[in-house]
Design an enzyme around this catalytic site. Structure first.
Site, PDB file in Angstrom:
ATOM      1  N   GLU A  45       0.804  -1.238   0.012  1.00  0.00           N
ATOM      2  CA  GLU A  45       0.140  -0.136  -0.221  1.00  0.00           C
ATOM      3  C   GLU A  45       0.909   1.230   0.073  1.00  0.00           C
ATOM      4  O   GLU A  45       0.476   2.227  -0.579  1.00  0.00           O
ATOM      5  CB  GLU A  45      -0.949  -0.098   1.157  1.00  0.00           C
ATOM      6  CG  GLU A  45      -2.024  -1.028   1.229  1.00  0.00           C
ATOM      7  CD  GLU A  45      -2.967  -0.826   2.443  1.00  0.00           C
ATOM      8  OE1 GLU A  45      -3.672  -0.405   2.322  1.00  0.00           O
ATOM      9  OE2 GLU A  45      -2.449  -1.577   3.477  1.00  0.00           O
ATOM     10  N   LYS A  88     -10.529   5.384   1.887  1.00  0.00           N
ATOM     11  CA  LYS A  88      -9.752   4.605   0.924  1.00  0.00           C
ATOM     12  C   LYS A  88     -10.419   4.142  -0.355  1.00  0.00           C
ATOM     13  O   LYS A  88     -11.308   3.056  -0.097  1.00  0.00           O
ATOM     14  CB  LYS A  88      -8.693   3.691   1.581  1.00  0.00           C
ATOM     15  CG  LYS A  88      -8.102   3.065   0.761  1.00  0.00           C
ATOM     16  CD  LYS A  88      -6.899   1.825   1.456  1.00  0.00           C
ATOM     17  CE  LYS A  88      -6.092   2.479   2.559  1.00  0.00           C
ATOM     18  NZ  LYS A  88      -5.076   1.530   3.332  1.00  0.00           N
TER      19      LYS A  88
END
Length: 120
Positions: A21, A98
């Site tokens: 990520e 997100k």
């Protein structure tokens, strides 16, 4: 009560617990709600009598640019920086989404919301 909103600010950033990520990144959507007295600005038409949403936007972009494991940590930093710059703000709420969390299933995103009241 007077409010300022920044809605659906889209930012590419690198937050997350998983190492990939922090390498790949994804888009985040940030929403901010600020409570402060806007009546003086409504009469004066002077930027000095209000909270500049352009400066709020800049703070959000700056803090989103600092990689963190948790969105909660980013939201807390945003709230603290905004209040440091504009102490006249009574209440700040930040929601961070997100858009592509690395989880099973299809979804629009995973979100957290953090808020803080500064004056009774």
């Amino acid at each position: 009560m007077s409010r300022i909103f920044l809605e659906d600010v889209k930012i590419y950033a690198y937050h997350g617990v998983l190492p990939e990520e922090n390498l790949v990144g994804t888009y985040y959507i940030v929403n901010a709600e600020l409570h402060t007295d806007l009546w003086k600005a409504s009469e004066s038409d002077d930027l000095n009598d209000t909270v500049s949403y352009a400066e709020i936007n800049s703070i959000i972009h700056d803090e989103m640019g600092i990689p963190s494991k948790l969105m909660e940590h980013v939201a807390g930093r945003i709230i603290n920086r905004i209040h440091e710059k504009f102490s006249q703000i009574d209440y700040i709420k930040i929601k961070i989404t997100k858009t592509s969390p690395p989880m099973q299933g299809e979804m629009r995103g995973a979100s957290i919301e953090l808020d803080k009241m500064f004056k009774p």
